[in-house]
Scaffold this motif. Structure first.
Motif, PDB file in Angstrom:
ATOM      1  N   MET A   1      15.942   2.120 -36.599  1.00  0.00           N
ATOM      2  CA  MET A   1      16.379   1.932 -35.231  1.00  0.00           C
ATOM      3  C   MET A   1      15.911   0.548 -34.787  1.00  0.00           C
ATOM      4  O   MET A   1      14.761   0.207 -34.933  1.00  0.00           O
ATOM      5  N   GLU A  78      14.467  10.932 -39.398  1.00  0.00           N
ATOM      6  CA  GLU A  78      14.877  10.472 -38.062  1.00  0.00           C
ATOM      7  C   GLU A  78      16.354  10.755 -37.789  1.00  0.00           C
ATOM      8  O   GLU A  78      16.710  11.223 -36.709  1.00  0.00           O
ATOM      9  N   PRO A  88      14.340  13.748 -35.194  1.00  0.00           N
ATOM     10  CA  PRO A  88      13.919  12.447 -34.660  1.00  0.00           C
ATOM     11  C   PRO A  88      12.501  12.476 -34.090  1.00  0.00           C
ATOM     12  O   PRO A  88      12.089  13.457 -33.463  1.00  0.00           O
ATOM     13  N   GLY A  91      12.663   7.627 -32.051  1.00  0.00           N
ATOM     14  CA  GLY A  91      13.531   7.460 -30.884  1.00  0.00           C
ATOM     15  C   GLY A  91      13.022   8.179 -29.653  1.00  0.00           C
ATOM     16  O   GLY A  91      12.895   7.575 -28.577  1.00  0.00           O
ATOM     17  N   ASN A  95      11.752   6.438 -26.180  1.00  0.00           N
ATOM     18  CA  ASN A  95      12.380   6.737 -24.895  1.00  0.00           C
ATOM     19  C   ASN A  95      11.368   7.201 -23.853  1.00  0.00           C
ATOM     20  O   ASN A  95      11.533   6.921 -22.668  1.00  0.00           O
TER      21      ASN A  95
END
Length: 110
Positions: A1, A78, A88, A91, A95
């Motif tokens: 990511m 993930e 995941p 992520g 967040n």
């Protein structure tokens, strides 16, 4: 990511004019450590290798924090595969942390 943040040069210029960057480094280090800890807590555990592989790297004179797992199977956890559902952990941790980081930075420029 991959996350791309724009405006870092303008932020750095503004911060240079307003304050000592030591406080910024402290915020980056604290939020980086919190992000690392949160990702480790969210990581799926079988043997614990994935969790232990999530490291924190401070670069750019302490103005950049990068957390990342180093085991080769981390992306499969993930994002999942056609045979395995995603679990995941990076992520969701990011967040949760991003708003805390933004608020901490805003406190510095008030």
């Amino acid at each position: 990511m991959r996350i791309k943040i724009t405006g870092m040069n303008e932020l750095r210029t503004g911060l240079d004019k307003r304050m000592d960057l030591k406080a910024v480094r402290t915020v980056v280090q604290k939020n980086g450590a919190d992000l690392q800890r949160n990702a480790q807590e969210k990581a799926p555990v079988d043997t614990g290798t994935l969790r232990r592989s999530i490291g924190l790297d401070l670069t750019d004179s302490g103005l950049t924090a990068t957390i990342a797992p180093t085991v080769e199977y981390a992306p499969y956890q993930e994002y999942g595969t056609r045979y395995m559902d995603a679990q995941p952990f990076v992520g969701p941790a990011f967040n949760e942390q991003k708003n805390k980081f933004v608020n901490d930075m805003k406190k510095l420029v008030k």
